[in-house]
Enzyme design. Structure first.
Site, short mmCIF file in Angstrom:
data_model
loop_
_atom_site.label_atom_id
_atom_site.label_comp_id
_atom_site.label_asym_id
_atom_site.label_seq_id
_atom_site.Cartn_x
_atom_site.Cartn_y
_atom_site.Cartn_z
N LYS A 156 0.85 -1.20 0.00
CA LYS A 156 0.00 0.00 0.00
C LYS A 156 0.88 1.25 0.00
O LYS A 156 2.10 1.17 0.19
CB LYS A 156 -0.92 0.00 1.23
CG LYS A 156 -0.17 0.06 2.55
CD LYS A 156 -1.13 0.00 3.73
CE LYS A 156 -0.36 0.06 5.06
NZ LYS A 156 -1.27 0.01 6.21
N TYR A 197 12.98 31.78 3.14
CA TYR A 197 11.75 32.45 3.55
C TYR A 197 11.78 32.80 5.03
O TYR A 197 12.24 32.02 5.87
CB TYR A 197 10.54 31.56 3.26
CG TYR A 197 10.20 31.44 1.80
CD1 TYR A 197 9.95 32.57 1.01
CD2 TYR A 197 10.13 30.19 1.19
CE1 TYR A 197 9.63 32.45 -0.33
CE2 TYR A 197 9.81 30.06 -0.15
CZ TYR A 197 9.56 31.20 -0.90
OH TYR A 197 9.25 31.08 -2.24
#
Length: 368
Positions: A38, A264
Protein backbone atom coordinates in the site's frame (compact mmCIF):
# COMPACT_ATOMS: atom_id res chain seq x y z
CA UNK A 1 22.19 5.34 -12.92
CA UNK A 2 23.70 8.77 -12.47
CA UNK A 3 21.73 11.24 -10.40
CA UNK A 4 23.58 14.30 -11.69
CA UNK A 5 21.07 17.08 -12.31
CA UNK A 6 18.06 15.56 -10.58
CA UNK A 7 16.53 14.18 -7.41
CA UNK A 8 15.93 10.42 -7.51
CA UNK A 9 14.72 7.72 -5.14
CA UNK A 10 17.02 4.80 -5.91
CA UNK A 11 15.63 1.35 -4.99
CA UNK A 12 17.95 -1.62 -4.48
CA UNK A 13 16.06 -4.78 -5.45
CA UNK A 14 18.86 -6.99 -4.14
CA UNK A 15 18.24 -5.49 -0.70
CA UNK A 16 14.54 -6.22 -1.14
CA UNK A 17 15.37 -9.83 -1.97
CA UNK A 18 17.56 -10.03 1.16
CA UNK A 19 14.80 -8.68 3.41
CA UNK A 20 12.19 -11.02 1.95
CA UNK A 21 14.44 -14.05 2.36
CA UNK A 22 15.37 -13.05 5.92
CA UNK A 23 11.74 -12.64 6.94
CA UNK A 24 10.82 -15.90 5.21
CA UNK A 25 13.57 -17.66 7.17
CA UNK A 26 11.77 -16.74 10.40
CA UNK A 27 8.66 -18.70 9.35
CA UNK A 28 7.73 -22.34 9.59
CA UNK A 29 7.66 -24.18 6.25
CA UNK A 30 4.31 -23.74 4.56
CA UNK A 31 3.46 -20.41 6.19
CA UNK A 32 2.21 -18.04 3.51
CA UNK A 33 3.71 -14.59 3.04
CA UNK A 34 1.64 -11.48 2.33
CA UNK A 35 3.56 -8.42 1.14
CA UNK A 36 2.03 -5.07 2.02
CA UNK A 37 2.50 -2.70 -0.91
CA UNK A 38 0.00 0.00 0.00
CA UNK A 39 0.94 3.68 -0.19
CA UNK A 40 2.90 3.10 -3.41
CA UNK A 41 4.88 0.30 -1.72
CA UNK A 42 5.71 2.64 1.16
CA UNK A 43 6.91 5.20 -1.36
CA UNK A 44 9.19 2.86 -3.28
CA UNK A 45 6.93 2.27 -6.31
CA UNK A 46 4.24 -0.38 -6.05
CA UNK A 47 4.21 -1.99 -9.53
CA UNK A 48 7.97 -2.70 -9.78
CA UNK A 49 8.15 -3.84 -6.15
CA UNK A 50 5.15 -6.15 -6.46
CA UNK A 51 6.27 -7.66 -9.76
CA UNK A 52 9.72 -8.38 -8.29
CA UNK A 53 8.26 -9.92 -5.13
CA UNK A 54 5.83 -11.99 -7.18
CA UNK A 55 8.81 -13.56 -8.96
CA UNK A 56 10.35 -14.34 -5.57
CA UNK A 57 7.27 -16.29 -4.56
CA UNK A 58 5.13 -13.95 -2.46
CA UNK A 59 1.71 -15.55 -1.93
CA UNK A 60 -0.47 -12.49 -1.41
CA UNK A 61 -0.34 -8.72 -1.67
CA UNK A 62 -2.22 -6.11 0.33
CA UNK A 63 -3.15 -2.56 -0.55
CA UNK A 64 -5.20 -0.03 1.37
CA UNK A 65 -7.55 1.15 -1.36
CA UNK A 66 -9.11 -0.15 -4.53
CA UNK A 67 -7.21 2.13 -6.90
CA UNK A 68 -3.93 0.77 -5.60
CA UNK A 69 -5.03 -2.75 -6.42
CA UNK A 70 -6.22 -1.74 -9.88
CA UNK A 71 -2.79 -0.21 -10.56
CA UNK A 72 -1.12 -3.52 -9.71
CA UNK A 73 -3.47 -5.51 -11.91
CA UNK A 74 -2.86 -3.14 -14.82
CA UNK A 75 0.89 -3.59 -14.28
CA UNK A 76 0.50 -7.35 -14.66
CA UNK A 77 0.43 -8.61 -11.07
CA UNK A 78 -1.44 -11.93 -10.99
CA UNK A 79 -1.23 -12.96 -7.32
CA UNK A 80 -4.23 -12.42 -5.02
CA UNK A 81 -4.56 -8.84 -3.73
CA UNK A 82 -6.41 -7.92 -0.54
CA UNK A 83 -7.94 -4.44 -0.34
CA UNK A 84 -7.66 -3.61 3.36
CA UNK A 85 -10.05 -0.65 3.50
CA UNK A 86 -12.51 -0.97 0.63
CA UNK A 87 -15.35 1.48 0.16
CA UNK A 88 -18.76 0.28 -1.11
CA UNK A 89 -18.66 2.70 -4.02
CA UNK A 90 -15.79 0.63 -5.44
CA UNK A 91 -17.23 -2.87 -4.97
CA UNK A 92 -17.98 -3.42 -8.66
CA UNK A 93 -14.47 -2.24 -9.56
CA UNK A 94 -13.02 -4.67 -7.00
CA UNK A 95 -14.83 -7.57 -8.65
CA UNK A 96 -13.91 -6.43 -12.17
CA UNK A 97 -10.20 -6.54 -11.29
CA UNK A 98 -10.29 -9.75 -9.24
CA UNK A 99 -9.40 -7.97 -6.00
CA UNK A 100 -10.36 -9.42 -2.63
CA UNK A 101 -11.96 -7.09 -0.09
CA UNK A 102 -11.45 -7.00 3.65
CA UNK A 103 -14.94 -6.90 5.13
CA UNK A 104 -14.98 -5.40 8.59
CA UNK A 105 -18.58 -4.63 9.54
CA UNK A 106 -22.05 -6.08 9.11
CA UNK A 107 -23.07 -3.36 6.69
CA UNK A 108 -19.95 -3.75 4.52
CA UNK A 109 -20.37 -7.53 4.46
CA UNK A 110 -24.02 -7.27 3.44
CA UNK A 111 -23.40 -4.68 0.75
CA UNK A 112 -20.56 -6.61 -0.83
CA UNK A 113 -22.55 -9.85 -0.74
CA UNK A 114 -25.42 -8.10 -2.53
CA UNK A 115 -23.06 -6.69 -5.17
CA UNK A 116 -21.49 -10.10 -5.75
CA UNK A 117 -24.88 -11.79 -5.83
CA UNK A 118 -26.28 -9.29 -8.32
CA UNK A 119 -23.34 -10.17 -10.54
CA UNK A 120 -24.25 -13.85 -10.43
CA UNK A 121 -21.11 -14.72 -8.47
CA UNK A 122 -20.72 -17.62 -6.08
CA UNK A 123 -18.14 -17.97 -3.29
CA UNK A 124 -16.29 -14.80 -4.26
CA UNK A 125 -13.14 -14.64 -2.06
CA UNK A 126 -13.31 -12.17 0.83
CA UNK A 127 -11.37 -11.61 4.04
CA UNK A 128 -13.03 -10.99 7.41
CA UNK A 129 -11.28 -8.59 9.73
CA UNK A 130 -11.78 -8.89 13.49
CA UNK A 131 -10.90 -6.24 16.05
CA UNK A 132 -8.83 -7.58 18.95
CA UNK A 133 -7.68 -4.31 20.47
CA UNK A 134 -6.47 -1.88 17.81
CA UNK A 135 -10.02 -0.48 17.74
CA UNK A 136 -9.77 0.84 14.22
CA UNK A 137 -11.65 -1.52 11.91
CA UNK A 138 -13.13 -4.96 12.39
CA UNK A 139 -15.95 -7.15 13.62
CA UNK A 140 -16.00 -7.75 17.38
CA UNK A 141 -15.62 -11.21 18.88
CA UNK A 142 -19.33 -11.21 19.67
CA UNK A 143 -20.17 -10.86 15.97
CA UNK A 144 -18.91 -14.31 14.95
CA UNK A 145 -22.28 -16.05 15.28
CA UNK A 146 -24.22 -13.61 13.14
CA UNK A 147 -21.41 -13.43 10.56
CA UNK A 148 -21.48 -17.20 10.14
CA UNK A 149 -25.28 -17.16 9.98
CA UNK A 150 -25.19 -14.52 7.26
CA UNK A 151 -22.60 -16.45 5.24
CA UNK A 152 -24.71 -19.60 5.38
CA UNK A 153 -27.59 -17.70 3.80
CA UNK A 154 -25.53 -15.85 1.17
CA UNK A 155 -23.42 -18.09 -1.04
CA UNK A 156 -22.14 -15.23 -3.20
CA UNK A 157 -19.12 -14.75 -0.92
CA UNK A 158 -16.80 -17.07 0.99
CA UNK A 159 -14.08 -16.11 3.51
CA UNK A 160 -10.58 -16.96 2.35
CA UNK A 161 -9.12 -15.67 5.61
CA UNK A 162 -9.86 -14.32 9.04
CA UNK A 163 -7.39 -11.75 10.27
CA UNK A 164 -6.64 -9.17 12.91
CA UNK A 165 -3.94 -6.57 13.56
CA UNK A 166 -1.53 -6.33 16.48
CA UNK A 167 -1.48 -2.85 17.96
CA UNK A 168 1.95 -2.74 19.64
CA UNK A 169 3.94 -5.76 18.50
CA UNK A 170 7.18 -3.74 18.37
CA UNK A 171 6.90 -2.57 21.99
CA UNK A 172 8.43 -4.88 24.64
CA UNK A 173 6.47 -2.99 27.29
CA UNK A 174 3.22 -4.15 25.67
CA UNK A 175 3.94 -7.88 25.41
CA UNK A 176 1.05 -8.74 27.74
CA UNK A 177 -1.34 -6.69 25.61
CA UNK A 178 -0.10 -8.39 22.43
CA UNK A 179 -0.56 -11.82 23.97
CA UNK A 180 -4.12 -10.89 24.94
CA UNK A 181 -4.75 -9.93 21.32
CA UNK A 182 -3.29 -13.22 20.08
CA UNK A 183 -5.41 -15.22 22.52
CA UNK A 184 -8.55 -13.29 21.55
CA UNK A 185 -7.91 -13.98 17.88
CA UNK A 186 -7.46 -17.69 18.51
CA UNK A 187 -10.81 -17.79 20.29
CA UNK A 188 -12.49 -15.99 17.39
CA UNK A 189 -10.99 -18.43 14.89
CA UNK A 190 -12.02 -21.44 16.96
CA UNK A 191 -15.57 -20.15 17.31
CA UNK A 192 -15.81 -19.46 13.58
CA UNK A 193 -14.55 -22.95 12.69
CA UNK A 194 -16.95 -24.56 15.16
CA UNK A 195 -19.95 -22.79 13.67
CA UNK A 196 -18.97 -22.69 9.99
CA UNK A 197 -17.41 -26.13 9.75
CA UNK A 198 -14.26 -24.93 8.03
CA UNK A 199 -11.20 -22.88 8.94
CA UNK A 200 -10.05 -20.10 6.58
CA UNK A 201 -6.45 -18.89 6.54
CA UNK A 202 -5.54 -17.06 9.74
CA UNK A 203 -3.16 -14.10 9.88
CA UNK A 204 -2.40 -11.53 12.54
CA UNK A 205 1.34 -10.74 12.45
CA UNK A 206 2.83 -7.62 10.92
CA UNK A 207 6.63 -7.25 10.57
CA UNK A 208 7.25 -6.87 14.31
CA UNK A 209 4.83 -9.70 14.98
CA UNK A 210 6.81 -11.95 12.64
CA UNK A 211 10.02 -11.19 14.53
CA UNK A 212 8.64 -11.13 18.08
CA UNK A 213 5.68 -13.54 18.21
CA UNK A 214 6.40 -16.76 16.29
CA UNK A 215 3.51 -18.42 18.11
CA UNK A 216 1.17 -16.08 16.19
CA UNK A 217 2.41 -16.76 12.66
CA UNK A 218 -0.66 -18.96 12.03
CA UNK A 219 -1.21 -19.70 8.32
CA UNK A 220 0.09 -16.45 6.87
CA UNK A 221 2.00 -13.34 7.95
CA UNK A 222 1.93 -9.79 6.62
CA UNK A 223 5.04 -7.68 6.17
CA UNK A 224 5.24 -4.08 5.13
CA UNK A 225 8.02 -2.00 6.66
CA UNK A 226 10.35 -4.99 7.10
CA UNK A 227 10.46 -5.60 3.35
CA UNK A 228 11.66 -2.04 2.90
CA UNK A 229 14.45 -2.45 5.43
CA UNK A 230 13.21 -1.39 8.84
CA UNK A 231 12.48 -3.61 11.82
CA UNK A 232 11.21 -1.14 14.43
CA UNK A 233 14.15 -1.82 16.75
CA UNK A 234 17.93 -1.76 16.44
CA UNK A 235 18.42 -5.53 16.69
CA UNK A 236 16.04 -6.43 13.89
CA UNK A 237 16.89 -3.40 11.74
CA UNK A 238 20.53 -4.54 11.81
CA UNK A 239 19.48 -7.73 9.99
CA UNK A 240 17.56 -5.84 7.33
CA UNK A 241 18.77 -3.56 4.54
CA UNK A 242 17.01 -0.28 3.68
CA UNK A 243 16.11 -0.62 0.02
CA UNK A 244 15.61 3.06 -0.77
CA UNK A 245 18.18 5.85 -1.03
CA UNK A 246 16.91 9.36 -1.68
CA UNK A 247 19.54 11.31 -3.61
CA UNK A 248 19.69 14.86 -4.82
CA UNK A 249 22.27 17.24 -6.26
CA UNK A 250 23.79 20.62 -5.44
CA UNK A 251 22.23 23.20 -7.75
CA UNK A 252 24.13 26.22 -6.48
CA UNK A 253 26.55 27.28 -3.75
CA UNK A 254 26.27 30.58 -1.86
CA UNK A 255 28.47 32.38 0.64
CA UNK A 256 26.73 34.16 3.49
CA UNK A 257 28.53 36.75 5.56
CA UNK A 258 27.85 37.14 9.26
CA UNK A 259 24.36 38.61 9.74
CA UNK A 260 23.04 37.66 6.31
CA UNK A 261 19.86 35.58 6.15
CA UNK A 262 18.73 32.60 4.13
CA UNK A 263 15.34 31.59 2.75
CA UNK A 264 11.75 32.45 3.55
CA UNK A 265 11.08 34.50 6.69
CA UNK A 266 14.86 34.73 7.15
CA UNK A 267 14.73 31.26 8.69
CA UNK A 268 18.52 31.17 9.08
CA UNK A 269 20.79 34.05 9.97
CA UNK A 270 24.52 33.40 9.71
CA UNK A 271 26.49 33.84 12.93
CA UNK A 272 29.73 33.48 10.97
CA UNK A 273 30.73 33.23 7.28
CA UNK A 274 28.81 30.23 5.93
CA UNK A 275 28.81 28.31 2.66
CA UNK A 276 25.37 26.99 1.72
CA UNK A 277 24.15 24.65 -1.01
CA UNK A 278 20.70 24.66 -2.57
CA UNK A 279 19.12 21.32 -3.49
CA UNK A 280 16.21 20.67 -5.90
CA UNK A 281 13.72 19.12 -3.49
CA UNK A 282 11.45 20.42 -0.78
CA UNK A 283 8.26 19.82 1.13
CA UNK A 284 6.34 19.09 -2.09
CA UNK A 285 8.71 16.16 -2.54
CA UNK A 286 8.21 14.82 0.99
CA UNK A 287 10.93 16.55 2.98
CA UNK A 288 8.76 18.73 5.18
CA UNK A 289 9.40 21.91 7.11
CA UNK A 290 10.01 20.06 10.41
CA UNK A 291 13.37 18.94 9.00
CA UNK A 292 14.60 22.51 8.63
CA UNK A 293 16.23 25.05 10.93
CA UNK A 294 19.19 22.86 11.77
CA UNK A 295 17.22 19.93 13.18
CA UNK A 296 18.25 17.44 10.50
CA UNK A 297 21.22 16.71 8.31
CA UNK A 298 21.96 15.11 4.96
CA UNK A 299 25.23 13.70 3.64
CA UNK A 300 27.56 15.44 1.19
CA UNK A 301 30.62 13.48 0.12
CA UNK A 302 30.35 11.47 3.31
CA UNK A 303 30.08 14.53 5.57
CA UNK A 304 26.97 15.60 7.51
CA UNK A 305 25.40 18.86 6.34
CA UNK A 306 22.65 20.55 8.36
CA UNK A 307 19.42 21.66 6.69
CA UNK A 308 19.23 25.42 7.17
CA UNK A 309 16.27 27.75 7.51
CA UNK A 310 12.78 26.88 6.33
CA UNK A 311 12.40 24.06 3.82
CA UNK A 312 10.80 25.49 0.66
CA UNK A 313 8.23 23.81 -1.56
CA UNK A 314 10.77 22.81 -4.21
CA UNK A 315 14.14 23.52 -2.60
CA UNK A 316 16.05 23.21 0.61
CA UNK A 317 19.37 24.65 1.69
CA UNK A 318 22.18 22.98 3.60
CA UNK A 319 25.35 24.08 5.38
CA UNK A 320 28.43 22.84 3.50
CA UNK A 321 30.94 25.04 5.29
CA UNK A 322 34.22 23.10 5.47
CA UNK A 323 32.97 20.34 3.13
CA UNK A 324 34.84 19.86 -0.15
CA UNK A 325 32.01 19.99 -2.68
CA UNK A 326 30.95 21.60 -5.93
CA UNK A 327 27.80 22.38 -7.84
CA UNK A 328 26.56 19.14 -9.39
CA UNK A 329 27.78 16.94 -6.54
CA UNK A 330 25.52 14.19 -5.22
CA UNK A 331 23.76 14.58 -1.86
CA UNK A 332 22.29 11.67 0.14
CA UNK A 333 19.08 12.73 1.89
CA UNK A 334 18.63 9.30 3.49
CA UNK A 335 19.79 5.77 2.80
CA UNK A 336 22.55 4.24 4.88
CA UNK A 337 23.77 7.45 6.55
CA UNK A 338 21.54 8.97 7.60
CA UNK A 339 18.96 6.20 7.47
CA UNK A 340 15.29 7.02 7.05
CA UNK A 341 14.80 6.07 10.70
CA UNK A 342 17.51 8.49 11.81
CA UNK A 343 16.31 11.34 9.63
CA UNK A 344 12.67 10.82 10.64
CA UNK A 345 13.60 10.85 14.33
CA UNK A 346 15.05 14.36 14.01
CA UNK A 347 11.58 15.58 13.03
CA UNK A 348 9.82 13.60 15.74
CA UNK A 349 8.31 11.06 13.38
CA UNK A 350 8.94 7.53 12.05
CA UNK A 351 10.43 6.02 8.92
CA UNK A 352 6.94 5.03 7.67
CA UNK A 353 5.88 8.65 7.38
CA UNK A 354 9.11 9.79 5.76
CA UNK A 355 9.32 7.16 3.02
CA UNK A 356 5.61 7.20 2.16
CA UNK A 357 5.71 10.99 1.84
CA UNK A 358 8.18 10.96 -1.05
CA UNK A 359 6.23 12.54 -3.88
CA UNK A 360 5.57 10.72 -7.12
CA UNK A 361 7.23 13.60 -8.94
CA UNK A 362 10.52 12.26 -7.54
CA UNK A 363 11.89 9.82 -10.10
CA UNK A 364 12.24 6.18 -8.97
CA UNK A 365 15.26 4.23 -10.19
CA UNK A 366 15.63 0.46 -9.75
CA UNK A 367 18.82 -1.55 -9.65
CA UNK A 368 19.47 -5.24 -9.10
Amino acid sequence: MSTVGETVFEVDLNALRHNYEYLRSELRPGTKFLAVVKAYAYGHGAPPIALFLEKLGVDYFAVAYTGEGVELREAGVQAPIIVLHPQPVHFEEIIAHRLEPSLYSEEVLQRFAVTAGNGGLREYPVHLKFNTGLNRLGFDAGDVDKVVSFLEQHQAVKPVSLFSHLAASEDPEERDFSRVQISAFKQIADRFEHLAGFRPLLHQCNTSGILCYPEAHFDMVRSGIGLYGYGNDAIHSARLRPIGTLKSVISQLHRLEKGESLGYNRGFIAERPTITATLPLGHADGIGRPYGKGKSHVSVNGQPARILGNVCMDMLMIDVTGIDCSEGDEVIIFGKDPSAEELAATAGTISYELVTAISRRVKRSYKE
